[in-house]
Motif scaffolding. Structure first.
Motif, short mmCIF file in Angstrom:
data_model
loop_
_atom_site.label_atom_id
_atom_site.label_comp_id
_atom_site.label_asym_id
_atom_site.label_seq_id
_atom_site.Cartn_x
_atom_site.Cartn_y
_atom_site.Cartn_z
N PHE A 148 -70.80 51.01 -5.93
CA PHE A 148 -70.42 49.84 -6.82
C PHE A 148 -71.99 49.29 -7.40
O PHE A 148 -72.64 49.04 -6.34
N VAL A 149 -72.33 49.12 -8.53
CA VAL A 149 -73.53 48.66 -8.80
C VAL A 149 -73.34 47.25 -9.83
O VAL A 149 -72.89 47.37 -10.76
N PRO A 150 -73.65 46.13 -9.10
CA PRO A 150 -73.41 44.80 -9.79
C PRO A 150 -74.40 44.58 -10.75
O PRO A 150 -75.65 44.62 -10.25
N ALA A 210 -76.31 56.24 -6.69
CA ALA A 210 -74.90 56.13 -6.40
C ALA A 210 -73.93 57.31 -6.82
O ALA A 210 -73.17 57.58 -6.17
N ALA A 211 -74.42 58.04 -7.80
CA ALA A 211 -73.81 59.27 -8.15
C ALA A 211 -74.29 60.51 -7.08
O ALA A 211 -73.17 61.21 -6.99
N ASP A 258 -67.09 58.23 -7.47
CA ASP A 258 -67.03 57.39 -8.57
C ASP A 258 -67.76 56.19 -8.51
O ASP A 258 -68.19 55.72 -7.26
N ILE A 259 -68.31 55.73 -9.60
CA ILE A 259 -68.98 54.75 -9.88
C ILE A 259 -68.53 53.59 -10.63
O ILE A 259 -68.15 53.71 -11.58
N PHE A 260 -68.41 52.33 -9.91
CA PHE A 260 -68.06 51.19 -10.69
C PHE A 260 -69.42 50.34 -10.93
O PHE A 260 -70.18 49.94 -10.11
N VAL A 261 -69.61 49.86 -12.41
CA VAL A 261 -70.79 48.98 -12.69
C VAL A 261 -70.16 47.79 -13.41
O VAL A 261 -69.28 47.72 -14.05
N ILE A 315 -66.26 50.19 -15.90
CA ILE A 315 -67.28 49.00 -16.08
C ILE A 315 -66.16 47.91 -15.97
O ILE A 315 -65.31 47.69 -16.47
N PHE A 316 -66.70 47.01 -15.09
CA PHE A 316 -65.95 45.55 -14.71
C PHE A 316 -66.84 44.92 -15.66
O PHE A 316 -67.80 44.35 -15.08
N ALA A 317 -66.16 44.19 -16.64
CA ALA A 317 -66.96 42.96 -17.27
C ALA A 317 -65.94 41.81 -17.41
O ALA A 317 -65.25 41.78 -18.69
N PRO A 318 -65.59 41.23 -16.52
CA PRO A 318 -64.62 39.90 -16.49
C PRO A 318 -65.10 38.91 -17.18
O PRO A 318 -66.41 38.47 -17.18
N THR A 319 -64.15 38.00 -17.41
CA THR A 319 -64.32 36.77 -18.01
C THR A 319 -64.84 35.82 -16.90
O THR A 319 -64.45 36.18 -15.71
#
Lengths: 368, 368
Positions: free
Chosen positions: A56-58, A74-75, A80-83, A135-139
């Motif tokens: 995970f890369v924040p 990370a790769a 799997d990589i989550f950004v 890609i996690f791009a939350p509100t």
């Protein structure tokens, strides 16, 4: 190019097949964009059942080569990589640059697509190379479902506090910063439950605070710290560098030169604070004096916020470096707005009017 | 009866086979005691791979029927139950009863062994009944691996803070309490990664704080609140009740009677604070007046800390109950030490000299 289904945006035509069967290698790079918590949790659960590993890369977006180097690392270590891309309001003080922090969504996504293609090519020659899956791009509301988050020191909310570490160095001038960082990271780690999390050495105090948080709260992720990515001349990459422009960019390099001067003292065998920091301070002072002697249309002025020589675990200032332990050499410079600009001059985003605070550090490694 | 291997203590001869193959039903009740984080994590990982579900019941030991009712509920909803026994120092203020909090390890373990036998018998007639698989009884150093935890309001450490909820009601007289509870729960949840966590309704503010924490930090566990277990006459079970003795036990029942008097008003259709709390207050006052009229060897004196009528989400005091939302009716009584004891009188653990703070609550449910 993209479609939005239940808060999930798919990039490329092969993206939907990834969720359907995450073990099938995709023909080309692809990832999905998640905007809410349940959807990315669903993907995480699938990956867990298939024994895949998540790195995970924040990030707060405004991606540059430094972020990409975290993802490349990370790769090498995960399938799997989550950004995450989320400009976290609680780490900005009420007087700080939340509203002016660069938001560059389209270019960020393009960079990640390009990187996934690069990783995909690498993957053809090496079975171990992971890909960006999500890609996690939350509100802000998804991340802070309770009352709106406070940026006040005594403000209300649900926070993680790590003291006294958070009050040192950067925390001295940014009292809510590490509370905000620790809080958002705890949320993000709980959502993505990564095997490994990746942080850049550049934000050295952040790395110390996060390592302390992960240890103290028994977070089940490994913290990986990756060396600072730098320009060819040594300037540390930063999302805020786009505001510098040519003149402040050139003078801003002094932050790195000052650290190198101090490091040279340690490498030459010196251990006392006076010897090590003295050389950094005198370099910073002499460059500033040179600038002050120039005309307002030629000069770039800065203020040294701090130059620190600190214990690597406690961040307490040290008088003498214990060579068995090493130390963290770190500094912050405030680049003032340009006083006068010249016709045709590249003054950076915001026309040189945005003050830019630069930070950098070097690790003084233990001597063998 | 038990052996200690790598920080793991096995109870009963079949316990070691549980780790070797957790899918084999054990012939009789059995669980293991874990004293460090890596060992219980190892078990958790095995259970996850076998698709078993974990219900987690955090306790401070001194187990009573209330705790057992949480475990029974967990057994209906999960294959495996983890029970933690840890007297958490950070939730006790510097002047509070950390050192005198009852520690009853042998009797706790015996109760859990007996309960597991009961669950095992139930399991023979129902495939769904879970068992207690693990007792987690860590050292303070394992739970607080950084600097020793502070009990000072402004003390240093790694904490979870949930405000303004934590400062209300119980938090008014116990300023570090909910910081300590939230902090230790975040650690325990990260270690055990349970599917469901179980809390008793009795500590109602704790249930509100934990629900807020789980939502705000996106903890991946469901919070289950189980009705308060009571004696036949209504006194809420509490680990601290052992200090009461007969005389204070009898007078202490007033806390429940006062709540019932207030609840009666609501059930009769009243919604105003004055109507609802007035009846509780006058009952508490009249019982106290009766006691004060008795001699020191006959009476038990108390002080009403608060009687509250609060919003169920924010814990803000309400002037009028919204019947669509309901309210939380809660109170705390401080039972003073006995002034004089009589020969042969059962004065409880500590000979009646330990002040005992009792809390209780009733939920005023929304009206259909």
């Amino acid at each position: 190019m993209s479609r939005l289904v239940n808060g999930v945006k798919s990039f490329s035509t092969t993206a939907s097949s990834l969720l359907a069967d995450a073990t099938t290698p995709t023909a080309r790079s692809s990832f999905q964009v998640f905007r809410d918590v349940p959807s990315i949790r669903g993907l995480r659960r699938q990956l867990l059942q298939k024994d895949r590993t998540v790195g995970f890369v924040p990030t707060m977006g405004a991606l540059h080569e430094g972020h990409l180097s975290l993802i490349r690392q990370a790769a090498r270590e995960n399938t799997d990589i989550f950004v995450s891309i989320f400009v976290n309001p609680t780490q900005f003080g009420v007087t700080e640059d939340l509203s002016s922090y660069p938001r560059t969504w389209d270019s960020d996504v393009a960079k990640l697509e390009q990187l996934n293609e690069e990783l995909s090519r690498l993957g053809e020659s090496s079975a171990s190379a992971g890909r960006i899956t999500a890609i996690f791009a939350p509100t802000s509301k998804a991340m802070y479902p309770g009352s709106p988050p406070s940026s006040e020191v005594d403000g209300d909310g649900s926070f993680v506090t790590i003291t006294p570490l958070s009050g040192k160095l950067e925390g001295g001038s940014r009292p809510v910063f590490f509370r905000g960082v620790a809080t958002v990271c705890m949320k993000l780690f709980n959502i993505t439950t990564p095997d490994r999390v990746y942080f850049g050495q550049k934000d050295v105090q952040q790395t110390v605070v996060i390592k302390r948080m992960v240890e103290d709260f028994h977070v089940g992720s490994e913290v990986r710290i990756i060396e600072t990515a730098r320009e060819h001349d040594g300037l540390a990459l930063s999302s805020r560098n786009v505001y510098l422009g040519d003149r402040r960019r050139a003078v801003g390099l002094t932050i790195y030169k000052a650290l190198k001067a101090a490091e040279d003292q340690y490498l030459a065998g010196k251990t006392s604070r006076a010897d090590i920091l003295g050389s950094a301070q005198s370099l910073a002072e002499s460059v500033l004096a040179e600038q002050q002697a120039l005309s307002p249309s030629e000069r770039a002025i800065y203020e040294v916020d701090y130059i620190s020589l600190a214990d690597p675990d406690t961040l307490d200032e040290v008088d003498v470096v214990d060579p068995a332990k090493g130390a963290i050499l770190s500094t912050a410079f405030k680049m003032a707005p340009l006083e006068e600009s010249n016709p045709g001059e590249n003054c950076g985003l915001g026309d040189g009017k945005v003050p830019v605070r630069l930070i950098d550090n070097l690790i003084l490694h233990p001597r063998a």
